[in-house]
Design a protein around this motif. Structure first.
Motif, PDB file in Angstrom:
ATOM      1  N   THR A 114       0.817  -1.214   0.000  1.00 36.33           N
ATOM      2  CA  THR A 114       0.000   0.000   0.000  1.00 36.33           C
ATOM      3  C   THR A 114       0.849   1.261   0.000  1.00 36.33           C
ATOM      4  O   THR A 114       0.593   2.202  -0.759  1.00 36.33           O
ATOM      5  N   PHE A 115       1.876   1.282   0.853  1.00 37.89           N
ATOM      6  CA  PHE A 115       2.664   2.500   1.020  1.00 37.89           C
ATOM      7  C   PHE A 115       4.085   2.372   0.464  1.00 37.89           C
ATOM      8  O   PHE A 115       4.717   3.377   0.158  1.00 37.89           O
ATOM      9  N   GLY A 116       4.573   1.135   0.362  1.00 38.64           N
ATOM     10  CA  GLY A 116       5.953   0.921  -0.048  1.00 38.64           C
ATOM     11  C   GLY A 116       6.856   0.799   1.162  1.00 38.64           C
ATOM     12  O   GLY A 116       6.785   1.609   2.099  1.00 38.64           O
ATOM     13  N   PRO A 348      11.979 -10.706  -0.577  1.00 40.06           N
ATOM     14  CA  PRO A 348      12.663  -9.488  -1.043  1.00 40.06           C
ATOM     15  C   PRO A 348      11.917  -8.211  -0.677  1.00 40.06           C
ATOM     16  O   PRO A 348      10.704  -8.219  -0.496  1.00 40.06           O
ATOM     17  N   TYR A 349      12.684  -7.094  -0.604  1.00 39.35           N
ATOM     18  CA  TYR A 349      12.149  -5.797  -0.246  1.00 39.35           C
ATOM     19  C   TYR A 349      12.591  -4.747  -1.262  1.00 39.35           C
ATOM     20  O   TYR A 349      13.493  -4.956  -2.054  1.00 39.35           O
ATOM     21  N   GLY A 350      11.953  -3.573  -1.172  1.00 35.19           N
ATOM     22  CA  GLY A 350      12.395  -2.418  -1.935  1.00 35.19           C
ATOM     23  C   GLY A 350      11.489  -2.044  -3.088  1.00 35.19           C
ATOM     24  O   GLY A 350      10.810  -2.892  -3.681  1.00 35.19           O
ATOM     25  N   LEU A 351      11.483  -0.733  -3.402  1.00 32.84           N
ATOM     26  CA  LEU A 351      10.689  -0.193  -4.497  1.00 32.84           C
ATOM     27  C   LEU A 351      11.558   0.284  -5.656  1.00 32.84           C
ATOM     28  O   LEU A 351      11.086   0.968  -6.548  1.00 32.84           O
ATOM     29  N   PHE A 352      12.827  -0.098  -5.658  1.00 38.86           N
ATOM     30  CA  PHE A 352      13.743   0.282  -6.731  1.00 38.86           C
ATOM     31  C   PHE A 352      13.537  -0.676  -7.911  1.00 38.86           C
ATOM     32  O   PHE A 352      14.434  -1.392  -8.342  1.00 38.86           O
ATOM     33  N   THR A 353      12.303  -0.710  -8.414  1.00 41.23           N
ATOM     34  CA  THR A 353      11.914  -1.656  -9.452  1.00 41.23           C
ATOM     35  C   THR A 353      11.150  -0.937 -10.561  1.00 41.23           C
ATOM     36  O   THR A 353      10.770   0.232 -10.422  1.00 41.23           O
ATOM     37  N   GLN A 480       9.457  11.014 -10.192  1.00 42.15           N
ATOM     38  CA  GLN A 480      10.208  10.311 -11.218  1.00 42.15           C
ATOM     39  C   GLN A 480      11.633   9.998 -10.788  1.00 42.15           C
ATOM     40  O   GLN A 480      12.396   9.417 -11.555  1.00 42.15           O
ATOM     41  N   ILE A 481      11.999  10.363  -9.561  1.00 40.88           N
ATOM     42  CA  ILE A 481      13.348  10.106  -9.049  1.00 40.88           C
ATOM     43  C   ILE A 481      13.295   8.947  -8.064  1.00 40.88           C
ATOM     44  O   ILE A 481      12.547   8.970  -7.098  1.00 40.88           O
ATOM     45  N   HIS A 482      14.119   7.933  -8.314  1.00 38.46           N
ATOM     46  CA  HIS A 482      14.163   6.747  -7.462  1.00 38.46           C
ATOM     47  C   HIS A 482      15.630   6.536  -7.066  1.00 38.46           C
ATOM     48  O   HIS A 482      16.476   6.333  -7.915  1.00 38.46           O
ATOM     49  N   GLN A 483      15.875   6.573  -5.762  1.00 43.13           N
ATOM     50  CA  GLN A 483      17.253   6.546  -5.279  1.00 43.13           C
ATOM     51  C   GLN A 483      17.457   5.391  -4.324  1.00 43.13           C
ATOM     52  O   GLN A 483      16.700   5.176  -3.396  1.00 43.13           O
TER      53      GLN A 483
END
Length: 488
Positions: A114-116, A348-353, A480-483
């Protein structure tokens, strides 16, 4: 062989190839529709992050409201009564937020979807200092309030409180939480090995547990038979239960279901190794390119340390791979693990996808070991020719980890790869080399469609922060920025 010409394509496309790339890109109308949908999705994610922070403070307000509605909470007598009640409110808010922080760090799938997870961790960190200040205010105000009511001084009242049942545990909980928060401050965190910081952070669980008897024995504040008591017991059960389930029970189930073991160790560069893993149905881990897991290798020298490491390749049915750089005592030992070692996994974790994308084009910038999530993300993304541009940054040839694999992926999908090799500029603060600064290279020159691109940046914190700062100055929207940051 990868060319190291700075800010120039690895293989410039021929006239025929340029025509093919142009013809392969969908019409502008299709891109505009997709972009609008992605922008809406990005705004929803941003709104969800704000909502998560609001919900945390709403939870604290519920705790205070229940106390105000309880019998006897309004009979304030003198300055001592005001100080005491202010201390009670500070303690209620702080304890509520501590439990919320535990829930946010429990890696609950519903919260992550829901939130990441990254957003949940960001809110978790943002609550640390307010909680510490509230706990300190709780102790100070109660001491002053009790002392004013009894006509004693702060020192005498502090000594008297220590003789009260459960109060020594309350002071111990405050001390433990103080250690956790101080260790998480940026200036302190950077000086601590990850192993030491992780061990210290586990004290937050102990701080919550030792403070529980004090919470339930403070008389009318949480009297039996009140809604307050029901609320607090439920909150403790939910927070500790979610921690037990998702931080301990689920990883155990995942570990034994997939039976992950070390298949081999491959040296990539000095101080960098790829750990090849074998297991059962690893493609069903649900890992997306760009995500990471928390790995524990069960050997005599590594079992006590959990390692957060990104997948450097998308897991297949019977195999997976991570690539690790020597950044501390724990990660240094991983290069000496013998094949056959048993491995447990959280994640696995993370929203860098690619799921986080909101724009029609893709810009990938990586440095050092930050190549690992970028490499797996590129592998896992269904790309059209000309849709993606990759920029890899390294100080010298020894830092070109997995660059040849990135080159192969870019070439296979008809997308561009740029490389930038050399020490960072000393004439001004920049993420580029001195020569590139003199030549006037910028994100806009490397990525012509920068403003219509999702920008993924991964590398050392100071370096990646400079890349993101330039992107913001160039007008790239925040969503649009993913770090993803790597400390090195």
């Amino acid at each position: 062989m990868i060319e190291t010409a700075r800010a120039t394509p690895r293989t410039p496309p021929s006239t025929t190839e340029r025509a093919r790339l142009r013809d392969a890109v969908p019409p502008a109308e299709s891109l505009d529709i997709a972009a609008r949908r992605r922008r809406r999705a990005g705004r929803r994610r941003s709104a969800m992050t704000d909502l998560l922070g609001i919900l945390a403070w709403v939870s604290a307000s519920i705790a205070v409201t229940l106390w105000l509605a309880s019998p006897g909470s309004h009979r304030v007598v003198g300055i001592g009564g005001w100080l005491t009640d202010a201390g009670i409110v500070a303690g209620l808010v702080a304890t509520d937020l501590v439990l919320v922080m535990l829930v946010l760090a429990a890696r609950v799938p519903l919260i992550d979807r829901t939130f990441g997870h990254d957003n949940a961790v960001a809110v978790h960190r943002s609550l640390g200092k307010p909680v510490l200040y509230l706990l300190l205010a709780h102790g100070a105000l109660l001491t002053l309030g009790y002392g004013a009511s009894a006509g004693t001084g702060p020192i005498a009242e502090t000594i008297a409180l220590f003789s009260t049942p459960d109060m020594p545990l309350a002071f111990l909980g405050l001390l433990l939480f103080l250690v956790v928060v101080v260790s998480s401050l940026v200036a302190v965190r950077r000086r601590l090995p990850y192993e030491a910081w992780h061990l210290i952070h586990l004290l937050s669980y102990a701080a919550v547990l030792v403070a529980l008897p004090h919470m339930l024995s403070v008389g009318s504040v949480l009297a039996q038979g009140t809604w307050q008591r029901v609320y607090w017991i439920a909150l403790y059960v939910v927070a500790l239960g979610l921690i037990a389930l998702y931080r301990f029970a689920v990883p155990i189930v995942v570990t034994f279901r997939h039976r992950i073991r070390v298949a081999g160790i491959e040296t990539v560069a000095p101080g960098v190794v790829s750990i090849h893993l074998a297991g059962r149905d690893l493609d069903r881990l649900g890992a997306r390119g760009g995500q990471y897991g928390v790995w524990r290798f069960w050997t005599a020298k590594t079992w006590w340390h959990a390692n957060p490491v990104s997948f450097s390749a998308v897991p297949a049915r019977g195999r997976a791979r991570i690539t690790v750089r020597d950044l501390g005592a724990g990660s240094a030992r991983l290069g000496r693990i013998t094949p056959g070692a048993f491995v447990s996994l959280e994640g696995p974790y993370g929203l860098f996808t690619s799921r986080a994308r909101t724009a029609p084009y893709l810009a990938l910038v990586a440095s050092g070991i930050g190549i690992t999530p970028v490499r797996s993300l590129l592998e896992d993304t269904d790309l059209r020719p000309g849709e993606a541009t990759v920029l890899l940054r390294g100080t010298d040839a020894d830092q070109q980890y997995l660059w040849h694999e990135i080159a192969d992926l870019a070439e296979a999908t008809g997308n561009r790869l740029y490389t930038m090799v050399g020490h960072r500029s000393r004439s001004r603060e920049s993420w580029m080399t001195e020569e590139d600064v003199r030549r006037g290279v910028s994100l806009r020159s490397v990525f012509p469609n920068l403003l219509q691109s999702d920008l993924y940046v991964c590398g050392p914190r100071a370096w990646s922060d400079l890349v993101v700062r330039e992107a913001r100055s160039a007008g790239v929207p925040e969503h649009q920025i993913h770090q993803e940051r790597f400390e090195s």
